[in-house]
Write a protein that holds these residues in place. Sequence first.
Motif, PDB file in Angstrom:
ATOM      1  N   ASN A 158       1.593   1.838  -3.475  1.00  0.00           N
ATOM      2  CA  ASN A 158       0.401   1.642  -4.309  1.00  0.00           C
ATOM      3  C   ASN A 158       0.597   0.513  -5.322  1.00  0.00           C
TER       4      ASN A 158
ATOM      5  N   SER B 130       0.823  -1.220   0.000  1.00  0.00           N
ATOM      6  CA  SER B 130       0.000   0.000   0.000  1.00  0.00           C
ATOM      7  C   SER B 130       0.852   1.264   0.000  1.00  0.00           C
TER       8      SER B 130
ATOM      9  N   TYR C 186      -2.076  -5.217   7.887  1.00  0.00           N
ATOM     10  CA  TYR C 186      -3.308  -4.431   8.067  1.00  0.00           C
ATOM     11  C   TYR C 186      -3.192  -3.528   9.299  1.00  0.00           C
TER      12      TYR C 186
ATOM     13  N   LYS D 147      -7.085   0.505   6.049  1.00  0.00           N
ATOM     14  CA  LYS D 147      -5.737   1.045   5.856  1.00  0.00           C
ATOM     15  C   LYS D 147      -4.724  -0.082   5.974  1.00  0.00           C
ATOM     16  N   LYS D 148      -3.705  -0.053   5.117  1.00  0.00           N
ATOM     17  CA  LYS D 148      -2.631  -1.038   5.209  1.00  0.00           C
ATOM     18  C   LYS D 148      -1.326  -0.330   5.519  1.00  0.00           C
TER      19      LYS D 148
END
Length: 875
Positions: A188, A185, A553, A547-548
């Motif tokens: 991305n 994340s 996580y 959200k990561k």
Amino acid sequence: MKKLVLIDGNSIAYRAFFALPLLNNDKGVYTNAVYGFTTMLLKIIEEEKPTHMLVAFDAGKTTFRHKTYDSYKGGRQKTPPELSEQFPLLRELLDAFNIKRFELNNYEADDIIGTLAKQAEKEKWEVKVVSGDKDLLQLVSDQVTVALTKKGITNVEAYDEALIDEKYGIKPIQIIDMKGLMGDSSDNIPGVPGVGEKTALKLLKQFGTIEKVLDSIDEISGKKLKEKLADNKEQALMSKELATIYTEVPYEGTLEELAFGDYNEEKVVSLFKDLEFKSLVNQFDSGELVDDTPLEEVTYEVLEEIKAEHLVSPAAMIIEVLEENYHQADILGFGLVHKEGRYFIPTEVALKSDLFVEWAKDETKKKWLLDAKRGVVVLGWKDVLLDGVDFDLLMASYLLDPSHSSHDLEDIASRKGASRIQQDEAVYGKGAKRKVPDQDVLAEHLVRKAEVIHQLKEKMEEELNKNEQLELFKELEMPLSVVLGRMETEGIRVDVDQLKDIGADLEERLAKLEKDIHDLAGESFNINSPKQLGEVLFEKLELPPIKKTKTGYSTSADVLDKLAGEHEIIQHILHYRQLGKLNSTYIEGLLKVTHEDTRKIHTRFNQALTQTGRLSSTDPNLQNIPIRLEEGRKIRKAFIPSKVGWKILAADYSQIELRVLAHIANDEKLISAFKEDLDIHTKTAMDVFHVEEEDVTSNMRRSAKAVNFGIVYGISDYGLSQNLGITRKEAAQFIERYFKSYPSVKDYMENIVEEAREKGYVSTLLHRRRYLPELTSRNFNQRSFAERTAMNTPIQGTAADIIKKAMVEMADQLDSLGLESKLLLQVHDELIFEVPPSEYDQMMKLVPKVMEEALELAVPLKVDVSAGDSWYDAK
């Protein structure tokens, strides 16, 4: 053997920036990222002893990877301007150290590091990579180690092949396959939706590479997982490609050109001075490089016997202890300087001298100290009363320079142009090497310290007088430091059995909650492990991941709050965390700091910490017991009077900040409401919603209360919308209606910001200052924060001054009336006393009277007072 250290410049700078508070030097230049980066750099030089070094930076936002995936690194927040401004300083720092740096358009720092690491590997060099980015683990080999930052900057974990195998059960090169499956994340990189680290590793241990995983989908168990892999084959392979470090960057230099050795120490120290890195100037690398200004010669006498002529008034005195928590600390000795001479007095000589003990408690004998509160406490534990404090250097420095984070004597001496003294660390050492030096070294150090106080007293009082702060210093802060010192020494009694009972009840409730959570999850797991909790919530229960992070996580409180309606388990987890924190921080924590002999807690009050003038407490922090939870409130049951039959009396200012606002803004409606003793939130609701008192609903009052307290802190429409769960548009309309109802408040808010911009500071009614250089910042967020601070500080700071004044006057009253009652604690707007039965009626009248008359305002101050067998019962 040659050793190359490669540093990921952007990664370390980011880590440093967010790990450290926003610092700036007196020119307004931000320095926290540079400082953090420097401490890491010095540690690497000392521990790794590299023969060659290079720091790689990202050259721009766009790289060759964006051709493959134009959303690569999309969604990343823009670099804060406060950090961007520091990159030129970082480059200047590296140049001063003669450390090579490199960046190249179209490539990332990772690619530069990968290229040079492979080149050095071919040459059989040892390579150490330093970063905060796990992607670089793919470079690990027999010769390449990757050190990843953990907490902060200087704490790193060095990964070799064995550690990667132990933590992940895969080879370093398979890191790119793992990233291809699970994504990342932070960059991305999409990966395969719904595949986390645990699943990715399981697949790689079975099949080896992402290609083999995708070729063997039919052999994989789990219908959903098969579908996810089949539907995202191309995305998975693209993700692996994005995560792969490119190791053929066109770098034209040679490895030998990266040689690291001598650097210009003078240039480095000059830069450190410019950036105001005083601790690094004085103790650099191994501690050999220090400010080479010679120490002024000092002559002194070691006293083996104290005579009257040695105890001249006034005198500057250092009472030296090493421990940060100075309660019951060993006194190393005393430095004494006055116009007649300079002396070092060994501890035993001083404490056994009737002359010294009498002089210490004689209020007519004036003493100038570095920290009066500490002196009162340290001597108090030795049954020696300290009185007659006429100057407190710490408090003078705090009032003159409230934005400075350090008020150590060395820093004050440097700022104010006094004789240079050695840092304590240079004399005593640090960490495990910390020890008391020989008497001649100790004696000279303490005499020098006392000499600085003697030199600065007159100069700093002149500065305070010029700032109209001498009265604040003499009449409020200095006497308060003595009051606080006596409160610390007195402490507050704790019923240990009651505390243990509360803890046992919490343990029982935690066990029940744990069982309920496991039942709802359908399995047992460690609720306190974010990794395991994340897997249960987002993989097993398939809740939407909000959200990561790089480690998996996020299960932070804000994430769980957003998931509250998704599953019954969430509320149980939130409650479990609340009770767990209560138990560990406030039950176990308080039991640990309860004094064995006195059965009391002796908290330390921080008088020179906040820029608003508010007091805080540490070891333990008694101002933070969470009383919104009934379970938290019950902890106050354990705080009891020190004598049987006595009562705990609690006196709390009612809405003091709103009353100060009414006075400062001179708003007729607010003044009238407080004079008539109306419910201010109901009155605000009536004015804003244009309704009669009987038509004010609970929601109206709640909204009015939120805006009343929000206005004091310069609340925005966004902030109010979050508090009330309404739209920003509705919040903006509410604030607009508030300002129409109370126009003088709006005028005050606008005028105070303009005044602060002109002067560079704001003041409380008692002339406490807060300097706001950020008001002229080009950065919108920084400037907005400064504007809100300008609005709030005169209000919050005046409220702080009022309660401080009340404390000083209450202490005077207790002394002059010869009362046994004692002031024990100050918590926000509340004072806590213990009172004998014979003084109960008198104190119930005296305390509110003194507090309400502490400062005359255009509105009456109001104090709610109550008493009970414990702090809990007193509320």
